[in-house]
Motif scaffolding. Structure first.
Motif, PDB file in Angstrom:
ATOM      1  N   HIS A  82      49.130  44.293  38.593  1.00 55.41           N
ATOM      2  CA  HIS A  82      47.756  44.697  38.292  1.00 55.41           C
ATOM      3  C   HIS A  82      47.018  45.160  39.552  1.00 55.41           C
ATOM      4  O   HIS A  82      46.253  46.126  39.514  1.00 55.41           O
ATOM      5  N   VAL A 136      35.616  40.896  40.852  1.00 54.05           N
ATOM      6  CA  VAL A 136      35.975  40.697  39.441  1.00 54.05           C
ATOM      7  C   VAL A 136      35.766  41.998  38.661  1.00 54.05           C
ATOM      8  O   VAL A 136      36.637  42.437  37.904  1.00 54.05           O
ATOM      9  N   SER A 143      40.949  40.626  24.546  1.00 53.62           N
ATOM     10  CA  SER A 143      40.669  39.558  25.507  1.00 53.62           C
ATOM     11  C   SER A 143      40.649  40.163  26.897  1.00 53.62           C
ATOM     12  O   SER A 143      41.590  40.853  27.293  1.00 53.62           O
ATOM     13  N   MET A 144      39.581  39.912  27.649  1.00 55.49           N
ATOM     14  CA  MET A 144      39.453  40.484  28.997  1.00 55.49           C
ATOM     15  C   MET A 144      39.227  39.386  30.022  1.00 55.49           C
ATOM     16  O   MET A 144      38.417  38.492  29.802  1.00 55.49           O
ATOM     17  N   GLY A 145      39.930  39.488  31.141  1.00 53.85           N
ATOM     18  CA  GLY A 145      39.783  38.491  32.202  1.00 53.85           C
ATOM     19  C   GLY A 145      40.736  37.324  32.044  1.00 53.85           C
ATOM     20  O   GLY A 145      40.339  36.165  32.191  1.00 53.85           O
ATOM     21  N   PRO A 146      42.018  37.600  31.767  1.00 52.70           N
ATOM     22  CA  PRO A 146      42.986  36.516  31.562  1.00 52.70           C
ATOM     23  C   PRO A 146      43.398  35.849  32.868  1.00 52.70           C
ATOM     24  O   PRO A 146      43.147  36.381  33.944  1.00 52.70           O
ATOM     25  N   ASP A 202      46.120  35.382  35.383  1.00 61.23           N
ATOM     26  CA  ASP A 202      47.147  36.366  35.713  1.00 61.23           C
ATOM     27  C   ASP A 202      48.046  35.767  36.806  1.00 61.23           C
ATOM     28  O   ASP A 202      47.702  35.796  37.981  1.00 61.23           O
ATOM     29  N   ALA A 213      32.142  45.615  30.139  1.00 52.15           N
ATOM     30  CA  ALA A 213      33.306  45.165  29.366  1.00 52.15           C
ATOM     31  C   ALA A 213      33.088  45.414  27.869  1.00 52.15           C
ATOM     32  O   ALA A 213      34.035  45.661  27.125  1.00 52.15           O
ATOM     33  N   ALA A 214      31.822  45.380  27.459  1.00 55.55           N
ATOM     34  CA  ALA A 214      31.499  45.640  26.054  1.00 55.55           C
ATOM     35  C   ALA A 214      31.668  47.120  25.716  1.00 55.55           C
ATOM     36  O   ALA A 214      31.740  47.494  24.546  1.00 55.55           O
ATOM     37  N   SER A 271      27.119  39.820  37.059  1.00 60.18           N
ATOM     38  CA  SER A 271      27.839  39.220  35.921  1.00 60.18           C
ATOM     39  C   SER A 271      27.429  39.895  34.616  1.00 60.18           C
ATOM     40  O   SER A 271      28.281  40.224  33.780  1.00 60.18           O
ATOM     41  N   ALA A 293      37.332  47.781  25.022  1.00 55.65           N
ATOM     42  CA  ALA A 293      35.965  47.278  25.056  1.00 55.65           C
ATOM     43  C   ALA A 293      35.849  46.062  24.144  1.00 55.65           C
ATOM     44  O   ALA A 293      36.486  45.986  23.096  1.00 55.65           O
ATOM     45  N   ILE A 301      28.884  43.312  34.383  1.00 55.85           N
ATOM     46  CA  ILE A 301      30.300  43.234  34.009  1.00 55.85           C
ATOM     47  C   ILE A 301      30.429  42.996  32.499  1.00 55.85           C
ATOM     48  O   ILE A 301      31.224  43.649  31.821  1.00 55.85           O
ATOM     49  N   GLY A 302      29.627  42.057  31.979  1.00 55.73           N
ATOM     50  CA  GLY A 302      29.665  41.777  30.541  1.00 55.73           C
ATOM     51  C   GLY A 302      29.310  43.005  29.713  1.00 55.73           C
ATOM     52  O   GLY A 302      29.910  43.261  28.664  1.00 55.73           O
ATOM     53  N   MET A 341      31.535  38.586  42.245  1.00 56.18           N
ATOM     54  CA  MET A 341      31.632  39.390  41.027  1.00 56.18           C
ATOM     55  C   MET A 341      31.998  40.852  41.307  1.00 56.18           C
ATOM     56  O   MET A 341      32.488  41.549  40.425  1.00 56.18           O
ATOM     57  N   MET A 356      38.703  44.198  36.943  1.00 57.67           N
ATOM     58  CA  MET A 356      38.693  44.391  35.485  1.00 57.67           C
ATOM     59  C   MET A 356      38.640  45.872  35.123  1.00 57.67           C
ATOM     60  O   MET A 356      38.628  46.227  33.952  1.00 57.67           O
TER      61      MET A 356
END
Lengths: 392, 102
Positions: free
Chosen positions: A221, A94, A208-211, A213, A71-72, A64, A200, A67-68, A91, A98
């Motif tokens: 996707h 996920v 916004s990331m991880g909507p 869907d 994603a940053a 997790s 990022a 991923i964070g 994860m 992503m």
């Protein structure tokens, strides 16, 4: 200039990570992977890397946090094995969906239960459909080389996927081998300083990331994700060619060992290939036309290329160090046989489940597999599904 | 500490048009929490799976004017810890964009 060193597989991976100098490593220890985050956290403590090390409370949190961080926009690495990978499972999907490049070093270990700390491939074979690219290596050298290349493969603009770098627990992770390491500067130049993140959390504009869907978009996707995995095939070869120029070491989807005129071949993953090559050499000395294919890239699966490589053999045994309990063979067998269908028909294709829970794989056992193949060629009689080296 | 009247003049970071039910308190709570930020600050918001999450970011729409991330149900804090670590590392390496300083 490259340097010759003697390192265990885990040391080679940890030193490789040090040379890559990622932005974030979030990890939780598990045998036989523990040394990777252990060594790396020492590099962090000694100020030898700029990495932020996040000591988490579980592998689920490790993935997790990775991923964070990815994603940053950060370059992210971690390591695990067996039950640790299993705890990451939710994860893994996920992170891949992503479209976040990350590199996860996996020291392959049997999946519980029963609990067992030794090597087989049930952990990463279970994660084969999680959307991660999977690279496998026979030795500490290959684990190191795959690790360096994995950064570039995952971050390529046409790919943007996470990558697992898999090598055998204890056999490769703890055995000390001689290998060639690149200079720090060469690695720095090869991987580049900064990850190019198209989107990022910490970027030019808020994102916004991880909507959520729903049916109107989810399918598209997933289709794009599948396309990225297809693109990875081309990118993996491009990066390998670039790496070969730098090191002289050649990598592809798989290694073909004495396959030119082979009549009987085995397909195998990771360290057992070393044992099997010894057997191939001995049988070749006796005039037997035997060969071996060692899979390096399992995801994306090089189906067409494998069928091409096997088109001239008479019989092939696919070796699985994991059982998928499908009652129809192991995972590598199912995919190799499927790849051959319509492309390399009329072959004898058999499956051997072997080495589960770290059961020793001996040259005698590999010799038996080749003997079975020749017997099948001569008599036309054979068992498709076999277990090797088990008491029954 | 600013009073309610002063806070109401601060930048709105969470827009309407989301799918939360009329009368639900959650969007209002979010709005007020986000007023803890200074107007020139940028945030990354980590959101656990749940009603607020699914109702405020349905692809291709979002109500969040700051960066926002959702990964799963049980790990909003763990996810955010990674984002924070990446921020620290990128800052240390001087790789942050000029628009992001603190």
């Amino acid at each position: 200039m490259a340097k010759r060193v003697s390192l265990s597989g885990n040391e080679a991976v940890a030193f490789g990570m040090k040379q890559i100098n990622p932005d974030v490593v979030a990890a939780f220890p598990i045998t036989p992977s523990t040394e990777v985050p252990q060594y790396f956290s020492q590099f962090v403590a000694n100020g030898e890397v700029d990495t932020e090390f996040v000591a988490v409370e579980s592998e689920h949190s490790a993935m997790s946090a990775c991923i964070g961080a990815a994603a940053a926009g950060g370059r992210v690495m971690t390591a695990t094995a067996s039950a640790g990978l299993a705890l990451m499972w939710e994860m893994l999907y996920v992170g891949a969906s992503m479209r976040l490049p990350m590199v996860l070093a996996v020291t392959n270990r049997a999946l519980s239960g029963p609990i067992n700390i030794h090597n087989d491939h049930s952990d990463t074979m279970g994660a084969r459909d999680s959307g991660w690219i999977q690279l496998y290596g026979e030795s500490a050298q290959e684990a190191y080389d795959n690790l360096i290349q994995a950064i570039r493969i995952g971050e390529h603009k046409d790919v943007q996927l996470p990558v697992m770098v898999c090598y055998d627990g204890f056999i490769t992770s703890h055995a000390v081998e001689n290998l060639e390491m690149l200079d720090d500067e060469e690695v720095k130049k090869f991987v580049g300083v900064k990850r190019e993140a198209p989107f990022a959390l910490i970027g030019q504009d808020p994102v916004s990331m991880g909507p959520l869907d729903l049916p109107n978009h989810y399918f598209e996707h997933k289709r794009l994700q599948a396309e990225a995995m297809k693109n990875a095939k081309k990118v993996i070869l491009e990066i390998a060619a670039e790496y070969e120029k730098l090191t002289g070491r050649k990598y592809g989807f798989f290694e073909e060992y004495k396959m030119e005129d082979a009549e009987a071949a085995i397909v195998v993953i990771n360290s057992t290939a070393g044992t099997a090559k010894f057997v191939v050499d001995n049988l070749r000395a006796q005039g037997k036309k035997v060969g071996l294919i060692k899979i390096r890239v399992f995801r994306p699966f090089p189906a067409e290329e494998l069928a091409e490589a096997l088109k001239n053999v008479k019989a092939v045994a696919v070796m699985d160090k994991a059982d998928s309990f499908s009652a129809a063979g192991g995972p590598l067998f199912a995919e190799v046989r499927s790849a051959m269908y319509g492309r390399a028909d009329g072959k004898i294709v058999t499956n051997y489940i072997y080495g589960l829970g770290g059961r020793d794989v001996t040259t005698t056992q590999i010799e038996k597999v080749y003997a079975d193949l020749f017997n099948a060629i001569e008599t036309g009689k054979y068992e498709v599904y076999n277990y090797l080296g088990v008491r029954e | 500490m600013p009073n309610l009247k002063e806070l109401s003049k601060k930048k709105v970071r969470f827009t309407g048009g989301h799918r939360m039910c009329a009368g639900c308190g959650a969007p209002m709570v979010v709005n007020w929490i986000l007023k803890a930020l200074d107007d020139d600050e940028r945030a990354v918001i980590s959101n656990a799976t749940g009603c607020l999450e699914v109702s405020t970011c349905l692809y291709p729409y979002t109500s969040w004017k700051d960066s926002w991330v959702h990964t799963a149900f049980e790990n909003a804090a763990a996810t955010c810890s990674g984002t924070e670590a990446a921020f620290k590392a990128l800052k240390k390496k001087d790789l942050l964009m000029e628009s992001i300083s603190s």
